[in-house]
Design a protein around this motif. Structure first.
Motif, short mmCIF file in Angstrom:
data_model
loop_
_atom_site.label_atom_id
_atom_site.label_comp_id
_atom_site.label_asym_id
_atom_site.label_seq_id
_atom_site.Cartn_x
_atom_site.Cartn_y
_atom_site.Cartn_z
N UNK A 79 -1.81 12.48 1.83
CA UNK A 79 -2.43 11.61 2.83
C UNK A 79 -3.67 10.90 2.30
N UNK A 80 -4.52 11.62 1.57
CA UNK A 80 -5.78 11.03 1.10
C UNK A 80 -5.54 9.81 0.23
N UNK A 81 -4.61 9.94 -0.73
CA UNK A 81 -4.34 8.82 -1.64
C UNK A 81 -3.73 7.64 -0.90
N UNK A 82 -2.78 7.94 0.00
CA UNK A 82 -2.10 6.86 0.73
C UNK A 82 -3.07 6.11 1.63
N UNK A 83 -3.92 6.85 2.34
CA UNK A 83 -4.87 6.19 3.24
C UNK A 83 -5.91 5.39 2.44
N UNK A 84 -6.36 5.94 1.32
CA UNK A 84 -7.33 5.22 0.49
C UNK A 84 -6.73 3.94 -0.09
N UNK A 85 -5.48 4.02 -0.55
CA UNK A 85 -4.81 2.82 -1.07
C UNK A 85 -4.61 1.78 0.03
N UNK A 86 -4.29 2.25 1.24
CA UNK A 86 -4.12 1.33 2.37
C UNK A 86 -5.41 0.58 2.64
#
Length: 934
Positions: A79-86
């Motif tokens: 989740x952390x990586x996906x939300x940060x990339x978003x």
């Protein structure tokens, strides 16, 4: 740790300091903290993305994107990586990359409801509606029931059969689906059935939907009966009067008659004759007359509407309703103290024959109880209600054309009367806040309109200066009056004074879509009056709104999905499309890029670098010509002009045609300059058979195609300008098309760009096989130079005279200089190696008698003459005029003279600023020509 009740992910604890730094705006510390963390934990993907966010926010976009792509290629699922990339991709304005991110995540974790939801929202942001359906259909049943509703009628029908529809939003959704599928009968049955009882959030929502379906299905008996029934409940509901009259005349045209024994229709009794309609309307008015409370306007307006419709059909029954003049007087007696009275009566004034106009105005005046006539010959109102009645009489007098028939002396007397009423009425607004309007503001606005009449009829600019003074005075007492600001904005622009306009527009505090609907008032004049810095600021006002539109509307759509407001989703999509296809958006974007090139290219950076920074591609035309939307509000300025002076649909059509052709000219000019920039840095293909491979042939082909299109567009433009269309003063401003053609700048620029094509051919074939190039016919033609002479502002016989068209011509001259110099720069880049080659050949053969080719000597002569022309045209602003000398007007008070002088000062200051900026740019261009190496 054990006592905390849950186990915290250690990565969250490690990442927390970076999040805090980013939230506090300390991006450099966030990058340093991320670097420290990555030394210890090289595989912590989120730390890399957070570092990329820090880099993005410090202006290192390329480095940030590269780092983000490293993580994205690994297809993370935490989740952390996906939300940060978003977050990062949103800040980069690359929402399409978010879809790829979650597509990969869904493939790896196909059972994750959360990832499916994020993927759906990502598709919504970029408008991938088919993929939205595919994304939802792959999810579990629970999510499908909450998010698949707007995409599959089958799913909704299943829910209806199973009795699972409970919320009003779901009923709204079902109705929307049936309506869009054209299943009006099913939609009507649903609304009239048990599901329709859930439609309670809006007043009369169920009845409104039934009425809509009756009209779509042309069920006129039901439409008539329902309208009749609803008007009995609420006799002030105007939309139901219109549907009642529409259905009545449809039934009469079809000779429909009710059945003898059965009920007329499911909605109740139907009225099918004019006599019934007349009785119904008269009964409603009589009921209002009996009321002790304030009457409703609806029945009295319905009476006038019915007379209008009966007269259209040549029906004699209109006499039973009464004389229109008496009915309007009755209406004025009841509602004349309301601002809406003028707009209500205005649409029915055509019912009065011209010979009754003066009688009507005089009888209205008798209904206004003004005070005793004073020394100045005028009686004044005793309170704001009487003031509003008197205002309404003045407005109706103008709409009837009675003010326009006055001679000059009569109009000046009218101005004196209106001014007296304005100044007297200010006492009623002494306690008003700055954000509130004065009660007498409309008098001031009408004074300005009469001054404009005198200016346009007589050409006396004193009338215009006094008009500006009156509006400045009005604005001093009522600083929030948008109409004063809009009219001042228009007048300053017509005078060619752009400097005061930017502040006026800013003070309007235009919100959201208003930048599209009224922004044209500002941007039409932004680039054409020499105020380049102010023009750039003006374009930014609009562009900021358009650039945020895509992101904002995507969020609106997502929120509508989340909260079940399904009927709003098509509206948001239509709104986004309307803005993306906006004529104003295309104009502002094109003009802003041209402005940046004219003011910066080959000054702060090269033409090629400027074109690349803008991402311009000459081959691509991204303007939606076939679906262009004219979103301009052309009636934003109040007008009480008679019908023969009003804006017509033909005016709107011609204005759109004119603006579209001018946009085509500017768009092609921009693409030609981009093509020239890329052509100038193409590798030399001489003596090579691979011209198509290295791209030069393709680029020259693009240039040739664009020049042909420009030639055709200029021919169309000439046909349009021949019409000499005159728009109402308060209507759409004329485009720059006519002045551009009459100045000759378009043809000068086209001939210069044509020269670049000829020089490209020379680069390909060499000096030996090339025909002579005639530079004399290229560039700054005498017709353009002759139009640049004169004074923008001068004083003649103590009168201040303006020539704003000269500023526009000077701007065209400067633009043409820029284009010619860029062509000269390209020509030098082509001829320089040829000249060098020739000199080397001379040295080898030791033949000093060989004459310089005509093309080289011609180029030297041409650039020399250009240097002289530009130097001779470098503008030096004249000394300011003593404006107080032209204010010897006995009709103005000292205070009014002060406001008029302030307006004159603003115009003069703006002119001097324009000439200064034009002169500075010409000097810079002259310097760049001096430094041209050949």
């Amino acid at each position: 740790m054990a006592a905390r009740g849950h186990v915290q992910d250690p990565n969250d604890r490690r990442l927390r300091p970076i999040y805090d730094y980013l939230d506090n705006g300390n991006n450099k510390m966030a990058i340093q903290q991320a670097d420290k963390l990555l030394k210890k934990h090289k595989d912590l993907h989120c730390a890399k993305v957070l570092k990329a966010i820090g880099l993005q926010r410090t202006g290192k976009q390329d480095e940030a994107f590269s780092l983000a792509q490293e993580v994205a290629t690994l297809e993370p699922t935490d989740d952390n990586s996906l939300q940060a990339l978003t977050i990062l991709y949103r800040e980069m304005h690359r929402p399409e990359l978010v879809t790829k991110l979650y597509e990969a995540a869904v493939k790896k974790v196909p059972l994750s409801e959360e990832y499916h939801s994020h993927l759906f929202m990502a598709y919504a942001r970029v408008g991938e509606y088919k993929k939205m359906q595919q994304a939802i259909s792959a999810q579990d049943d629970k999510l499908a029931q909450t998010m698949f509703l707007p995409l599959a009628e089958r799913m909704v029908e299943k829910m209806v059969k199973e009795g699972k529809i409970e919320a009003e939003a779901e009923v709204q959704l079902y109705f929307m689906i049936l309506e869009r599928l054209g299943k009006y009968v099913e939609a009507l049955d649903m609304v009239r059935g048990p599901l329709g009882e859930k439609l309670t959030s809006e007043l009369q929502s169920r009845e409104n939907k039934c009425m809509m379906m009756y009209q779509r299905l042309q069920l006129w008996p039901e439409c008539n009966a329902l309208s009749y029934k609803l008007l009995l409940k609420n006799p002030d509901e105007w939309q139901f009067y219109l549907s009642y009259f529409d259905s009545l005349f449809h039934l009469m045209d079809k000779s429909w008659s009710p059945p003898n024994e059965e009920e007329h229709c499911v909605e109740g009794p139907v009225q099918t004759t004019v006599a019934e309609a007349v009785k119904f309307v008269v009964d409603r008015m009589e009921e209002e007359d009996k009321k002790d409370s304030r009457p409703l306007r609806g029945p009295y307006m319905a009476c006038l509407e019915l007379i209008h419709r009966l007269r259209q059909r040549g029906c004699p029954d209109e006499e039973e309703l009464g004389d229109p003049l008496e009915l309007m007087l009755q209406f004025f007696g009841k509602f004349g103290d309301k601002p809406s009275c003028i707009t209500d009566l205005k649409i029915y004034l055509h019912l009065l024959p011209p010979e009754q106009h003066t009688q009507f105005k005089n009888r209205l005046g008798d209904l206004v109880p003004l005070g005793e006539v004073g020394e100045d010959g005028f009686g004044f109102p005793g309170d704001t209600k009487v003031l509003q009645r008197h205002l309404c009489v003045c407005q109706l007098s103008r709409v009837l054309g009675l003010q326009h028939t006055l001679d000059t002396e009569g109009k000046l007397c009218l101005i004196t009367e209106l001014k007296a009423h304005y100044h007297y009425g200010l006492q009623f607004g002494k306690s008003c806040l700055k954000t509130e309007l004065q009660f007498s503001d409309t008098y001031c606005l009408m004074v300005a309109h009469v001054y404009i009449d005198l200016w346009t009829e007589t050409g006396d600019e004193n009338m215009l200066w006094q008009c500006l003074g009156v509006l400045e005075e009005g604005l001093s007492y009522s600083p929030s009056n948008a109409q004063f600001k809009l009219l001042l904005l228009l007048l300053f622009c017509r005078l060619g004074a752009f400097q005061p306009v930017v502040d006026l527009y800013s003070s309007l505090d235009a919100k959201h879509v208003q930048h599209d609907t009224i922004g044209y008032l500002l941007t039409r004049y932004a680039g054409s009056l020499g105020q380049f810095a102010a023009a750039s600021q003006s374009y930014n006002f609009s562009l900021r709104f358009f650039h945020s539109n895509q992101k904002d509307t995507s969020e609106y759509i997502i929120q509508a999905y989340k909260y079940g407001a399904f009927e709003k989703i098509p509206e948001f999509i239509a709104f986004r499309t309307r803005l993306n296809q906006s004529l104003h958006f295309a104009q502002v974007r094109t003009e802003r890029m041209l402005l940046d090139l004219y003011t910066e290219a080959d000054i702060t950076s090269s033409l090629e670098e400027s074109v690349k920074a803008m991402g311009l591609c000459p081959e691509e035309d991204d303007i939606p010509w076939d679906n262009m939307r004219d979103n301009r509000d052309l009636t934003v300025l109040f007008s009480w002009d008679p019908k023969d002076r009003e804006l017509t649909e033909e005016h709107r059509r011609l204005s759109l045609e004119e603006e579209s052709v001018w946009l085509k000219v500017r768009s092609l000019t921009l693409r030609l300059l981009a093509s020239l920039a890329l052509l100038g840095h193409a590798p030399s293909p001489r003596n090579s058979d691979k011209t198509n491979e290295n791209g030069v042939s393709a680029k020259s082909s693009t240039l040739q195609t664009l020049l042909s299109q420009l030639d055709l567009t200029l021919q169309t433009a000439a046909q349009i300008t021949e019409k000499q269309t005159q728009y109402p003063f308060l209507g759409p401003p004329s485009s720059r098309l006519a002045s551009a053609l009459s100045s000759g700048s378009c043809h000068c620029q086209a001939s210069a760009l044509q020269l670049s094509l000829t020089l490209q051919e020379l680069e390909t074939t060499g000096l030996g096989k090339m025909r002579d190039v005639d530079f004399r016919t290229t560039g700054l033609q005498p017709s353009l130079l002759s139009r640049c002479k004169g004074e923008v502002l001068e004083m003649k016989d103590s009168r201040l005279m303006t020539q704003p068209s000269l500023l526009e011509t000077l701007v065209f001259f400067v633009e043409t200089v820029c284009v010619v110099l860029w062509v000269a720069s390209y020509s030098a880049s082509v001829l320089r190696p040829l000249k060098s080659s020739l000199q080397k050949k001379k040295k080898k053969t030791k033949d000093s008698s060989t004459a310089m080719p005509v093309v080289l000597s011609g180029f030297q002569e041409w650039t020399g003459s250009l240097q002289g022309l530009i130097q001779s045209m470098v503008l030096t602003p004249p000394p300011p005029l003593a404006l107080h000398l032209c204010l010897s007007l006995p009709s103005l008070s000292q205070e009014e003279c002060g406001f008029t002088r302030a307006a004159m000062d603003k115009v003069q200051t703006s002119y001097l600023g324009s000439l200064q900026e034009l002169g500075d740019l010409l000097r810079k261009r002259a310097d760049s020509l001096k430094s041209l190496k050949f």
